[in-house]
Design an enzyme around this catalytic site. Structure first.
Site, mmCIF file in Angstrom:
data_model
loop_
_atom_site.group_PDB
_atom_site.id
_atom_site.type_symbol
_atom_site.label_atom_id
_atom_site.label_comp_id
_atom_site.label_asym_id
_atom_site.label_seq_id
_atom_site.Cartn_x
_atom_site.Cartn_y
_atom_site.Cartn_z
ATOM 1 N N HIS A 1 0.808 -1.259 0.048
ATOM 2 C CA HIS A 1 -0.051 -0.256 0.033
ATOM 3 C C HIS A 1 0.786 1.460 0.003
ATOM 4 O O HIS A 1 0.324 2.471 -0.261
ATOM 5 C CB HIS A 1 -1.045 0.036 1.258
ATOM 6 C CG HIS A 1 -2.018 -1.071 1.172
ATOM 7 N ND1 HIS A 1 -3.307 -0.747 0.867
ATOM 8 C CD2 HIS A 1 -1.838 -2.268 1.351
ATOM 9 C CE1 HIS A 1 -4.195 -1.724 0.664
ATOM 10 N NE2 HIS A 1 -3.311 -2.907 1.107
ATOM 11 N N ASP B 1 3.414 9.499 -0.418
ATOM 12 C CA ASP B 1 2.230 8.469 -0.107
ATOM 13 C C ASP B 1 1.946 7.430 -1.155
ATOM 14 O O ASP B 1 2.052 7.970 -2.266
ATOM 15 C CB ASP B 1 1.227 9.354 0.025
ATOM 16 C CG ASP B 1 0.381 9.162 1.288
ATOM 17 O OD1 ASP B 1 0.283 7.914 1.736
ATOM 18 O OD2 ASP B 1 -0.454 10.047 2.075
HETATM 19 P P1 ADQ Z 1 -2.933 5.935 5.272
HETATM 20 O O1 ADQ Z 1 -1.474 6.302 5.377
HETATM 21 O O2 ADQ Z 1 -3.762 5.639 6.419
HETATM 22 O O3 ADQ Z 1 -3.055 4.537 4.239
HETATM 23 P P2 ADQ Z 1 -4.608 7.527 3.407
HETATM 24 O O4 ADQ Z 1 -4.678 6.725 2.007
HETATM 25 O O5 ADQ Z 1 -4.973 9.055 3.241
HETATM 26 O O6 ADQ Z 1 -3.676 7.234 4.446
HETATM 27 O O7 ADQ Z 1 -6.205 6.818 4.047
HETATM 28 C C1 ADQ Z 1 -6.464 7.718 5.447
HETATM 29 C C2 ADQ Z 1 -7.850 7.377 5.706
HETATM 30 O O8 ADQ Z 1 -8.217 7.657 7.065
HETATM 31 C C3 ADQ Z 1 -8.849 8.017 4.906
HETATM 32 O O9 ADQ Z 1 -10.057 7.314 4.437
HETATM 33 C C4 ADQ Z 1 -9.268 9.469 5.542
HETATM 34 O O10 ADQ Z 1 -10.731 10.030 5.364
HETATM 35 C C5 ADQ Z 1 -9.394 8.640 6.964
HETATM 36 N N1 ADQ Z 1 -8.854 9.876 7.905
HETATM 37 C C6 ADQ Z 1 -7.713 10.500 7.888
HETATM 38 N N2 ADQ Z 1 -7.781 11.631 8.894
HETATM 39 C C7 ADQ Z 1 -8.670 11.041 9.605
HETATM 40 C C8 ADQ Z 1 -9.251 11.312 10.877
HETATM 41 N N3 ADQ Z 1 -8.295 12.608 11.723
HETATM 42 N N4 ADQ Z 1 -10.219 11.047 11.495
HETATM 43 C C9 ADQ Z 1 -10.886 10.110 10.849
HETATM 44 N N5 ADQ Z 1 -10.407 9.301 9.713
HETATM 45 C C10 ADQ Z 1 -9.299 10.087 9.102
HETATM 46 C C11 ADQ Z 1 -2.295 3.678 3.400
HETATM 47 C C12 ADQ Z 1 -1.096 4.223 2.622
HETATM 48 C C13 ADQ Z 1 -1.798 5.146 1.808
HETATM 49 C C14 ADQ Z 1 -2.977 4.510 0.785
HETATM 50 C C15 ADQ Z 1 -3.776 3.903 1.891
HETATM 51 C C16 ADQ Z 1 -4.672 2.688 1.092
HETATM 52 O O11 ADQ Z 1 -0.116 5.185 3.348
HETATM 53 O O12 ADQ Z 1 -0.920 5.770 0.590
HETATM 54 O O13 ADQ Z 1 -3.668 5.351 0.025
HETATM 55 O O14 ADQ Z 1 -2.867 2.976 2.528
HETATM 56 O O15 ADQ Z 1 -4.026 1.960 0.144
#
Ligand code: ADQ
Length: 507
Positions: free
Chosen positions: A157, A365
């Site tokens: 991921h 990311d």
């Molecule tokens: P993450 O690093 O966790 O995932 P991301 O893809 O942005 O990052 O997903 C975060 C999720 O958490 C989103 O659905 C977002 O809405 C939610 N979120 C963010 N901040 C929040 C908060 N304060 N409270 C509640 N919810 C919150 C990892 C990888 C990414 C990749 C994903 C999926 O690091 O690059 O996109 O996996 O493969």
């Protein structure tokens, strides 16, 4: 068709009767189970002082959940140690934060071995196994060593750096070689695929064949990009519904007509939060006309608080936010609002919808789902503008966002100014193009394309996985190709570029 077995580091067993609304990946994977049932295996999220050496089982619908606890030693060495203090930084290009400890690396191997030992007796011969993420890279090799002949795929991921970066970590070759135990290895983007293929060629010394595969000891391991997606229409509906909910209404009222810039993520050094705060400070310094007219809300869910670099990050962010507020606040205006915790998904969706700017600027990311969710949440008649780091995987498929380098504070300030002053017509055009592309690639399509490529390698290579990969490989080609007959030419040029590259590396 055999069962689907998903293995992920953290498994949340849903409470009985819970609606499946948790969020991104959980929804995608549940969808993958929907018509065949299966098993979801991994860590319960619990650390036991003296872990009972048992697997706990639960059944929800057609999915069996099987989870194990971690001992304190495994938690510290495997999870907080090797996974989060060595692999996480190196995969995100942060060599300065890489902290390697040979005992922790051994704990990582041992934890994966234990996962394999616990999983193996639960498997049926015709199961397909799909392993997720960097905590579990050696799991496939451990299963093979115990005699597993299953189809096993691995999805990574987070970013995949080139060998020049990854090889800085002691034991890098072993990690790379472990990937050869899988039948299929998926990454998010073309950029990651380039890094992965470089690591495979140089880290193993083996020939990477045209199209991206290695044959070794009678096994063929294929490497492909499968950009993860979101449930766009569902998220758009969620956001539209939540505009009228009390939390969003309260936020709206508190803005007193000011524009809102929003950022939301886990509190993580890869997400570029200090750099973002500096950019917001630069906006107020360079473009003083925005003073008193814009509020920046950062929602940062706490994460990995027992890792030292995360504590430093928290202090730095609090210091920067305090300084900007000290320098620019007025009696009736606080420029930066900082919420240091997770907020419910539906609330976040409502917040995204009323924000004039989505500020998503990670230093690196894999994909970044917030960028996609922000676009999905907008009102198409009056959409906000996405300011997006070019180092987020999402940037490969969102060329209509304002793409920035998160290390360039003044460049970001200019992009923020452009976003805050962008005419309605341009906002609509940019939003419509991104929204259409998001709709065309559903999250269930993402899971299906990975599983098709794993289970039907010879047919899927020319259909789903290739099409999905192309959607991020060349965003410019994609936007041109949507309505033209040059699709196949564009596709060929991309595929031959990859093939040519991998052949060149291998020679
Ligand atoms: P993450 O690093 O966790 O995932 P991301 O893809 O942005 O990052 O997903 C975060 C999720 O958490 C989103 O659905 C977002 O809405 C939610 N979120 C963010 N901040 C929040 C908060 N304060 N409270 C509640 N919810 C919150 C990892 C990888 C990414 C990749 C994903 C999926 O690091 O690059 O996109 O996996 O493969």
């Amino acid at each position: 068709m055999g069962r689907l077995v998903i293995v992920s580091n953290r498994v949340g067993v849903p409470k009985r009767g819970d609606a499946p609304t948790a969020g991104g990946l959980a929804v995608a994977l549940k969808d993958a189970f929907s018509n065949r049932g299966g098993l979801w295996f991994g860590w319960s999220g619990t650390v036991s002082a003296d872990p009972p050496d048992v697997v706990k089982h639960a059944r929800r619908g057609n999915v069996d959940y099987a989870v194990i606890d971690l001992s304190q030693e495994a938690y510290e060495g495997f999870y907080a140690g090797h996974a989060n203090a060595a692999l996480w930084p190196v995969f995100h290009f942060r060599l300065g934060l890489l902290s390697y400890d040979r005992d922790h690396a051994e704990c990582y191997r041992a934890a994966n071995r234990r996962y394999a030992e616990k999983l193996l007796p639960l498997l049926r011969p015709d199961d397909t196994i799909w392993v997720h993420d960097y905590q579990l890279i050696p799991l496939g090799a451990e299963l093979r060593a115990m005699g597993s002949r299953h189809r096993i795929g691995f999805f990574h991921h987070i970013p995949f750096p080139p060998w020049a970066v990854f090889s800085a970590m002691p034991g890098a070759e072993e990690v790379i070689r472990a990937l050869l135990a899988y039948d299929l290895v998926g990454v998010q983007t073309h950029r990651d695929l380039t890094g992965l293929l470089d690591c495979m060629a140089q880290g193993t010394g083996m020939k990477v064949r045209a199209g991206g595969e290695i044959r070794f000891r009678g096994r063929r391991t294929r490497f492909r990009a499968f950009p993860i997606a979101i449930a766009t229409d569902e998220f758009a509906e969620l956001a539209a519904r939540n505009v009228t909910q009390p939390a969003t209404q309260r936020l709206q009222a508190s803005l007193a007509g000011r524009d809102l810039i929003i950022g939301a993520e886990r509190l993580d050094y890869t997400k570029g939060l200090p750099e973002r705060l500096r950019a917001f400070g630069a906006l107020l310094e360079r473009f003083p006309e925005h003073s008193s007219h814009v509020t920046y809300l950062q929602v940062a869910a706490r994460s990995r608080e027992d890792v030292e670099s995360y504590k430093d990050l928290k202090r730095e962010i609090e210091h920067l936010a305090g300084r900007i507020n000290g320098d620019y606040s007025d009696a009736d205006w606080t420029p930066v609002r900082y919420v240091g915790r997770a907020v419910p998904r539906d609330t976040l969706a409502g917040f995204y919808r009323i924000a004039k700017v989505g500020l998503v600027t990670p230093l690196r990311d894999g994909m970044n789902l917030v960028a996609k969710e922000y676009v999905a949440a907008q009102d198409p008649e009056d959409p906000g503008v996405l300011v997006l780091s070019r180092f987020a995987g999402a940037a490969e498929g969102m060329p209509e966002a304002l793409l920035v380098n998160p290390l360039d504070a003044y460049g970001m300030a200019e992009a923020l100014n452009a976003a805050l002053t962008m005419p309605l017509e341009e906002r609509r055009e940019r939003h419509a193009a991104m929204f259409r592309r998001l709709q065309a690639h559903s999250v269930s399509g993402w899971a299906k394309s990975f599983l098709d490529a794993l289970e039907r390698p010879d047919t899927s290579d020319t259909t789903h996985s290739r099409a999905a990969a192309l959607s991020v490989f060349q965003p410019r080609l994609l936007s041109r190709s949507a309505a033209t007959s040059s699709d196949s030419a564009s596709e060929e040029s991309v595929v031959s570029h990859v093939a040519g590259w991998s052949t060149a590396r291998a020679s």
